[in-house]
Design an enzyme around this catalytic site. Structure first.
Site, PDB file in Angstrom:
ATOM      1  N   ARG A  24       6.259 -13.932 -17.318  1.00  0.00           N
ATOM      2  CA  ARG A  24       6.645 -12.344 -17.006  1.00  0.00           C
ATOM      3  C   ARG A  24       6.981 -12.010 -15.708  1.00  0.00           C
ATOM      4  NH1 ARG A  24       0.391 -10.323 -17.642  1.00  0.00           N
ATOM      5  NH2 ARG A  24       0.856  -8.773 -16.174  1.00  0.00           N
ATOM      6  N   ARG A  66      -8.758  -3.292 -14.050  1.00  0.00           N
ATOM      7  CA  ARG A  66      -8.465  -4.776 -13.733  1.00  0.00           C
ATOM      8  C   ARG A  66      -9.571  -4.899 -12.540  1.00  0.00           C
ATOM      9  NH1 ARG A  66      -2.740  -3.187 -14.873  1.00  0.00           N
ATOM     10  NH2 ARG A  66      -2.120  -4.570 -16.156  1.00  0.00           N
ATOM     11  N   CYS A  81      -3.119  -2.202 -24.187  1.00  0.00           N
ATOM     12  CA  CYS A  81      -3.178  -1.742 -22.807  1.00  0.00           C
ATOM     13  C   CYS A  81      -1.816  -2.293 -21.961  1.00  0.00           C
ATOM     14  CB  CYS A  81      -4.600  -2.057 -22.473  1.00  0.00           C
ATOM     15  SG  CYS A  81      -4.964  -3.779 -22.381  1.00  0.00           S
ATOM     16  N   ASN A 100       1.355  -7.462 -22.157  1.00  0.00           N
ATOM     17  CA  ASN A 100       2.423  -8.170 -21.297  1.00  0.00           C
ATOM     18  C   ASN A 100       1.964  -9.791 -21.462  1.00  0.00           C
ATOM     19  OD1 ASN A 100       2.541  -5.843 -20.122  1.00  0.00           O
ATOM     20  ND2 ASN A 100       0.940  -5.807 -18.475  1.00  0.00           N
ATOM     21  N   ASP A 101       0.894 -10.268 -21.328  1.00  0.00           N
ATOM     22  CA  ASP A 101       0.674 -11.701 -21.668  1.00  0.00           C
ATOM     23  C   ASP A 101       0.959 -12.218 -23.085  1.00  0.00           C
ATOM     24  OD1 ASP A 101      -0.148 -12.773 -19.107  1.00  0.00           O
ATOM     25  OD2 ASP A 101      -1.996 -11.640 -19.128  1.00  0.00           O
ATOM     26  N   ARG A 141     -12.769  -4.870 -17.380  1.00  0.00           N
ATOM     27  CA  ARG A 141     -12.175  -5.990 -17.970  1.00  0.00           C
ATOM     28  C   ARG A 141     -12.865  -6.997 -16.966  1.00  0.00           C
ATOM     29  NH1 ARG A 141      -6.068  -7.703 -17.854  1.00  0.00           N
ATOM     30  NH2 ARG A 141      -6.314  -7.577 -15.619  1.00  0.00           N
ATOM     31  N   GLU A 146      -4.550 -11.409 -25.888  1.00  0.00           N
ATOM     32  CA  GLU A 146      -3.263 -11.700 -25.176  1.00  0.00           C
ATOM     33  C   GLU A 146      -2.859 -13.361 -25.306  1.00  0.00           C
ATOM     34  OE1 GLU A 146      -4.020 -10.514 -21.217  1.00  0.00           O
ATOM     35  OE2 GLU A 146      -6.031 -11.252 -21.148  1.00  0.00           O
ATOM     36  N   HIS A 203       0.643  -1.084   0.011  1.00  0.00           N
ATOM     37  CA  HIS A 203      -0.068  -0.034   0.053  1.00  0.00           C
ATOM     38  C   HIS A 203       1.012   1.302  -0.022  1.00  0.00           C
ATOM     39  CE1 HIS A 203      -3.993  -1.756   1.514  1.00  0.00           C
ATOM     40  NE2 HIS A 203      -3.920  -1.710   0.111  1.00  0.00           N
TER      41      HIS A 203
HETATM   42  C1  PEP Z   1      -1.708  -7.650 -20.212  1.00  0.00           C
HETATM   43  O1  PEP Z   1      -1.741  -8.820 -20.230  1.00  0.00           O
HETATM   44  O2  PEP Z   1      -1.049  -6.876 -20.985  1.00  0.00           O
HETATM   45  C2  PEP Z   1      -2.755  -6.900 -19.421  1.00  0.00           C
HETATM   46  C3  PEP Z   1      -2.725  -5.463 -19.503  1.00  0.00           C
HETATM   47  O3  PEP Z   1      -3.120  -7.425 -18.616  1.00  0.00           O
HETATM   48  P1  PEP Z   1      -2.542  -7.891 -17.037  1.00  0.00           P
HETATM   49  O4  PEP Z   1      -1.282  -7.164 -16.908  1.00  0.00           O
HETATM   50  O5  PEP Z   1      -3.632  -7.553 -16.090  1.00  0.00           O
HETATM   51  O6  PEP Z   1      -2.489  -9.306 -17.189  1.00  0.00           O
HETATM   52 MG    MG Z   2      -3.100  -9.900 -19.343  1.00  0.00          MG
END
Ligand code: PEP
Ligand code: MG
Length: 752
Positions: free
Chosen positions: A635, A466, A672, A624-625, A502, A601, A361
């Site tokens: 990751r 999220r 994103c 990211n995914d 999401r 993703e 936090h």
């Molecule tokens: C992603 O996978 O790029 C994404 C934005 O979702 P998260 O990071 O929450 O998995």
């Molecule tokens: Mg993701």
């Protein structure tokens, strides 16, 4: 040499490392290790050489070598230098006959006729060399070489955790590495927060149980009063979103099980501090054992609450605030939100937490306040009033920096301030390229604490909410009404701006503590995202109902499905959505269907996009995914993290394919993932034709600056260039060159 069985020797050596780790000083640890190795292996000499900054090798400990003065073997010289460079073992008789031999005067090394040197390697980095020698000319047996190599791996791991100042000859400034909690650089004086340690509380018997009960009531009500005061202060200065983070403490304090544990301990005849310690320990252990990183870090909240209760009980005094007007750096085992709130000063410039991580936090607060923070540096030996540099970008601190380090950091700080003032001045201007292409910049969010900072940084909406985060910070499933309030609140703050909800991306490594957990071998490939919610329909249905109700009358609400990988999954979701919509209409509500899209993703969905054209209103690329799955790289793993780069050519080619396909289908596309806030990646994404990016709010001003300084045509040309390259390193270099040529290379790299 002893003829010990290698198995028992291995057990012994492992014990050596473990027992050495307990020695008081690092020097004592190292000496303990070399003594024990020579004893266990029955060799005459065991020496440890550590690599210096200039690549020379310094003898830092030895059993058996005479050391009248300090021994440094110049870079790349001697058998030690050879072992280090080749990263392989040298095991020979008569070392002085070897062409690489380097004679160390007065060491009496010439008395030894065998030499076995093993490199100390940890995560591809060589830290030093351990050498054993004997008087007799003999070659170390292969079992012992294997044993020494095993030991070297342990030793390297241990050395890697040492602060840099233990390596003699390196910079005098003490660098300590941790995790970045909030970006930025701060220079100031240490203001030590000496929170009383719960661990120090003794198990003391109460003389009068009734008195302990009534003390508990007093302590509890005082703590609730203080928390409420802190909440109001945060609310006034930072808004309701951040203030609600403090609710967690109040909720814990009012939790019946927490209360029960405390009163049980008192009933068993113990004093209140012990009861607090036991109760806090119990809950803290439960959180620590959780797989999910966010929930795991909640154990800090419990410990901070415990410290607060104990502090009230003890009414203990804190360290004096350093006098003068220099900026202050709060330093402590665990800094609590109360520490910040109660610091009625403009002097707060940085935060250093011995414990904690990027999801604590306190890191969230530091981000919201724009205060650089470094977390998890371990216990750093600083004193109240010491000068310290907090490098939130690199996740490190420098204690008592030397004049040149200080000069460099001051320069970084001043460059940064100039840039920030410039960027903030532009924050409400539209992001338009120099050739007139309008780019929409949105914020990623999850905690309510992110909401207001997003607006401050000029977010044009929320590009990724999220929704699992509000679920994760609670101790039970939020009801439809609870969720509706959260979603409505967000929509209200971002009135007339797009908001992308999401659906829950939980399961696997993001379990909810209050739902049954299933252990999987490959959680990232397992029961997560839509795969989980489709198997737990009540969860999905409740969430969709809450979103549709909260979104009533608002056409800017978007619904995004995570981890969609097949037509069956997409169709199943759409069917549930339609049912929920119909259900609500039947209940007499005026709700409409939000715009519906998917996160791209999972790579398998890319080829299916043309088939889904009529089912989707948009797509958002979760880089990211997507990178994780394309590169088959976890990751979150620090071990393989160095290979994880979304600028890998295969990721870029795939991204281009997605954008080209969606353009051909007239399907709106955005990005994103974290890539949307990496300046080089942003130029390449713009080159592909991406016109909407969603990122951490604090990055928006920087990305806006870049967008406003380049032409899309230039971005396209750079993209064409880098698509000819076969590796991420070269692509990054090209990107850097481009940014430098446009004077867009903001020097974020602070001196090391
Ligand atoms: C992603 O996978 O790029 C994404 C934005 O979702 P998260 O990071 O929450 O998995
Ligand atoms: Mg993701």
């Amino acid at each position: 040499m002893k003829q010990d069985s290698s198995e028992s020797a291995l057990v012994k050596l492992t014990q050596i490392i473990q027992s050495a780790a307990k020695a008081n000083t690092i020097e004592a640890q190292i000496q303990h290790i070399v003594d024990a190795i020579s004893e266990t292996l029955g060799v005459d000499v065991c020496s440890l050489y550590l690599k210096q900054r200039d690549e020379s090798m310094r003898l830092v400990a030895s059993h058996g070598l005479v050391r009248k003065h300090s021994v440094v073997i110049p870079a790349k010289q001697g058998l030690v230098g050879h072992v280090m460079q080749m990263q392989s073992v040298i095991n020979i008789k008569e070392p002085d006959q070897h062409p690489e031999y380097y004679f160390v005067a007065q060491s009496k090394e010439e008395r030894f006729h065998s030499y076995c040197g093993v490199p100390l390697v940890y995560r591809a980095q060589v830290y030093g060399v351990v050498v054993v020698q004997t008087r007799r000319p003999e070659i170390l047996s292969s079992e012992y070489v294997a044993l020494l190599s095993t030991l070297a791996t342990h030793l390297a791991t241990l050395l890697a955790t040492y602060p840099k100042e233990v390596f003699p000859g390196r910079s005098k400034a003490k660098h300590y590495s941790g995790i970045s909690g909030a970006q930025g650089v701060a220079i100031g004086r240490v203001y030590m927060r000496s929170l009383p340690r719960l661990a120090d509380i003794q198990k003391l018997k109460a003389t009068n149980i009734e008195v302990e009960y009534s003390r508990w009531q007093q302590v509890k009500s005082e703590a609730l009063k203080q928390l409420q005061y802190e909440r109001n202060t945060v609310k006034d200065s930072l808004g309701e979103g951040l203030a609600s983070v403090l609710d967690a403490y109040q909720m814990l304090l009012q939790d019946v099980t927490f209360e029960q544990r405390i009163t049980d301990e008192i009933a068993a005849g113990f004093q209140l501090p012990w009861a607090i310690k036991q109760s806090v320990g119990f809950f803290s252990d439960q959180f620590k054992a959780m797989d999910d990183p966010y929930l795991r870090e909640r154990h800090e909240d419990i410990q901070q609450l415990g410290a607060k209760l104990y502090q009230i009980w003890q009414a203990s005094a804190d360290a004096d605030m350093p006098e003068g007007s220099e900026p202050l750096i709060l330093v402590g085992d665990q800094i609590s939100v109360s520490d910040i709130v109660n610091l009625t000063t403009e002097r707060l410039a940085g935060i250093v937490c011995f414990a904690g991580g990027s999801l604590s936090h306190i890191a969230v607060f530091a981000n919201a306040l724009g205060i650089p923070a470094v977390m998890g540096v371990g216990e750093v030996p600083v004193l109240n009033g010491d000068q310290v540099v907090v490098d939130g970008d690199a996740g490190q601190i420098v204690c008592s920096p030397g004049p040149s380090t200080l000069r460099e950091y001051k320069r970084t700080l001043s460059d940064r301030r100039t840039l920030e003032t410039r960027l903030q001045a532009d924050s409400q201007l539209p992001a338009v390229t120099t050739d007139g292409v309008r780019i929409t910049l949105l914020a990623n969010s999850g905690l309510q604490a992110d909401v207001l900072p997003g607006l401050k940084y000029g977010a044009e909406g929320i590009g990724l909410f999220r929704t699992e985060v509000p679920f994760m910070i609670r101790s039970s499933l939020p009801s439809e009404d609870d969720q509706e309030i959260i979603y409505r609140n967000l929509i209200r703050h971002y009135k007339d701006k797009p908001v992308y909800f999401r659906t829950l991306d939980i399961g696997a490594d993001k379990p909810l503590s209050y739902l049954p957990v299933v252990k999987e071998d490959n959680p990232a490939l397992g029961w997560r995202g839509i795969r989980y919610t489709l198997d737990n329909l009540p969860l999905l249905i409740t969430q969709l109902r809450a979103i549709l109700i909260a979104a009533a009358g608002n056409e800017q609400v978007h619904l995004m499905l995570p981890m969609i990988a097949s037509t069956e999954q997409l169709d199943a979701c759409l069917a549930v959505l339609n049912e929920v919509h119909q259900q609500l209409l039947d209940e007499g509500m005026t709700v409409c269907l939000p715009k519906i899209g998917i996160m791209v993703e999972v790579p398998s969905c890319i080829a299916l996009l043309p088939f889904w054209r009529n089912k989707l209103d948009f797509i958002s690329i979760g880089t990211n995914d997507l990178s994780q799955y394309l590169l088959a790289l976890d990751r979150n793993s620090p071990l393989v993290g160095k290979w994880y780069d979304p600028l890998h050519p295969s990721v870029l080619h795939e991204l281009r394919r997605i954008v080209t396909t969606s353009k051909a289908l007239s399907l709106p596309v955005s990005v994103c993932g974290e890539m949307a806030s990496d300046p080089i990646a942003v130029v390449l994404l713009l080159g592909m034709g991406i016109q909407q990016l969603s990122m951490s709010a604090a990055k928006i001003p920087l990305i806006k600056w870049i967008v406003r300084e380049i032409a899309q045509a230039e971005a396209q040309a750079l993209l064409m260039d880098v698509l000819q390259l076969d590796n991420a390193t070269a692509i990054r270099q090209k990107g850097q060159q481009f940014l430098a040529s446009k004077q867009l290379l903001f020097n974020e790299s602070a001196p090391r």
